[in-house]
Motif scaffolding. Structure first.
Motif, PDB file in Angstrom:
ATOM      1  N   LEU A   1     -22.268   2.814  68.350  1.00  0.00           N
ATOM      2  CA  LEU A   1     -21.790   4.011  67.660  1.00  0.00           C
ATOM      3  C   LEU A   1     -22.283   5.432  68.235  1.00  0.00           C
ATOM      4  CD1 LEU A   1     -21.836   3.331  63.683  1.00  0.00           C
ATOM      5  CD2 LEU A   1     -20.069   4.244  65.206  1.00  0.00           C
TER       6      LEU A   1
ATOM      7  N   ASN B   1     -20.003   8.219  69.548  1.00  0.00           N
ATOM      8  CA  ASN B   1     -20.082   9.522  69.113  1.00  0.00           C
ATOM      9  C   ASN B   1     -20.202  10.503  70.203  1.00  0.00           C
ATOM     10  OD1 ASN B   1     -19.679   8.842  66.300  1.00  0.00           O
ATOM     11  ND2 ASN B   1     -21.753   8.622  66.000  1.00  0.00           N
TER      12      ASN B   1
ATOM     13  N   LEU C   1     -25.059   7.557  61.611  1.00  0.00           N
ATOM     14  CA  LEU C   1     -24.091   7.536  62.742  1.00  0.00           C
ATOM     15  C   LEU C   1     -22.669   7.231  62.438  1.00  0.00           C
ATOM     16  CD1 LEU C   1     -26.080   5.527  65.446  1.00  0.00           C
ATOM     17  CD2 LEU C   1     -25.621   8.021  65.431  1.00  0.00           C
TER      18      LEU C   1
ATOM     19  N   LEU D   1     -21.076  10.591  60.987  1.00  0.00           N
ATOM     20  CA  LEU D   1     -21.105  11.490  62.101  1.00  0.00           C
ATOM     21  C   LEU D   1     -19.779  11.123  62.834  1.00  0.00           C
ATOM     22  CD1 LEU D   1     -21.729  13.865  63.887  1.00  0.00           C
ATOM     23  CD2 LEU D   1     -23.234  12.215  65.373  1.00  0.00           C
ATOM     24  N   PHE D   2     -19.575   9.771  62.901  1.00  0.00           N
ATOM     25  CA  PHE D   2     -18.328   9.374  63.504  1.00  0.00           C
ATOM     26  C   PHE D   2     -17.075   9.785  62.792  1.00  0.00           C
ATOM     27  CE2 PHE D   2     -14.932   6.219  63.546  1.00  0.00           C
ATOM     28  CZ  PHE D   2     -14.433   6.154  64.898  1.00  0.00           C
TER      29      PHE D   2
ATOM     30  N   LEU E   1     -16.551  13.680  62.969  1.00  0.00           N
ATOM     31  CA  LEU E   1     -15.980  13.997  64.549  1.00  0.00           C
ATOM     32  C   LEU E   1     -14.380  13.473  64.536  1.00  0.00           C
ATOM     33  CD1 LEU E   1     -18.815  12.527  66.841  1.00  0.00           C
ATOM     34  CD2 LEU E   1     -18.180  15.101  66.472  1.00  0.00           C
TER      35      LEU E   1
END
Length: 326
Positions: free
Chosen positions: A10, A14, A273, A276-277, A280
């Protein structure tokens, strides 16, 4: 910090997404007056700031899922806590008391959920589904039409940037680090993993699963109260539809981050993570002008894919164990 499982993958994904966004959009680079390229982190900081409350909520959901339960009431609970923040801030309460009011309401919701699940012996899906409906009705009652405003004094908390980093990011980072350390180095954290892996086996070694379920649901309520206050500090007002779909967002982030939907495996770092993925991905959808109606569909597809991987991994472990036993 010890990473394993899906976390390194991950992290790479990212970084690739950030690189793609930087190459195709003004995400991290901008041109100066002379035409040169300058690094500009304002878009990334805004992204992290916008998702700070999601990071906080996802940490709480991670504990619940690790323990083998799930909480579907988080979206409605978030909305109610945000409404409490709005009302308290309008009445001129001191900022710390406004935060405490939101955290207190979230903790009360978690207390009710945890008590019914742990001592009423009813699965969390049913309990939190009912709680979700009750809380949404209460939010609609408190905000029947339009929206309820947040005071400028409280919004200033969300706009503050100590040492150049927003208050929301400081709160989210400190909370995530605290919970991650608890999970890694305390008996309590190990008990959550044990109960999520096999409640019957955990009972044999002296762990009480229902007590663990009570604590994680209680803490998840506290977490949503904190997230509600952080969320409210970014908005001028709260509508009665606020928080809808938040539970899907959290569950998707947790599962994408590598936490098993069946419990017993995963980490806070993986969840961060995962958030965050998704953040994004949403930024990419906005930059490339893909209609917002596709956002939930994309999240649902990621959730199904992650659950599919989880099922495949679980079956592979089962086959390995049977083979070893043979």
């Amino acid at each position: 910090m010890r990473w394993k499982g899906r976390e390194p993958f991950l992290l790479v994904v990212n970084l690739v997404l950030i690189a793609l966004l930087t190459a195709t959009t003004p995400f991290l680079l901008r041109r100066d007056g002379a035409g040169g390229l300058l690094v500009d982190l304002s878009a990334l900081q805004l992204l992290l700031d916008t998702y700070a409350a999601t990071f906080i909520g996802a940490v709480g959901m991670t504990l619940v899922i690790l323990a083998g339960q799930i909480d579907l009431s988080v979206g409605s609970a978030l909305a109610l806590c945000a409404v409490i923040v709005a009302r308290a801030s309008q009445m001129g309460w001191p900022i710390p008391l406004v935060f405490l009011a939101s955290i207190g309401m979230g903790t009360l919701i978690g207390l009710i959920n945890g008590t019914i699940v742990a001592y009423g012996r009813i699965h969390a899906i049913l309990v939190t589904l009912g709680m979700m409906t009750i809380l949404r009705g209460l939010v609609v009652y408190l905000v029947p039409v339009g929206w309820v405003a947040i005071s400028d004094a409280f919004r200033a908390v969300g706009l503050a940037r100590p040492l150049g980093i927003s208050t929301s990011i400081w709160i989210a980072g400190a909370f995530a680090l605290f919970i991650a350390l608890l999970m890694r180095y305390t008996r309590w954290g190990h008990e959550i993993y044990a109960v999520g892996s096999n409640p019957s086996a955990a009972t044999i070694i002296g762990i009480r699963p229902h007590r663990v379920w009570f604590i994680v649901l209680l803490l998840n309520g506290f977490t949503i109260g904190l997230a509600g206050a952080v969320y409210a500090s970014h908005f001028g007002g709260i509508q009665n539809s606020f928080g809808q779909g938040f539970e899907l967002l959290l569950i998707t982030a947790v599962v994408i981050g590598g936490t098993s939907i069946f419990g017993g495996y995963g980490s806070v770092w993986g969840t961060l993570l995962g958030v965050l993925f998704l953040a994004l991905v949403r930024s990419a959808l906005i930059y490339f002008r893909i209609p917002a109606l596709w956002e939930q569909a994309v999240y649902g597809a990621f959730l199904l894919f992650a659950v599919g991987l989880d099922i495949a991994r679980t079956r592979a472990w089962s086959r390995a164990l049977r083979g070893g036993a043979a």
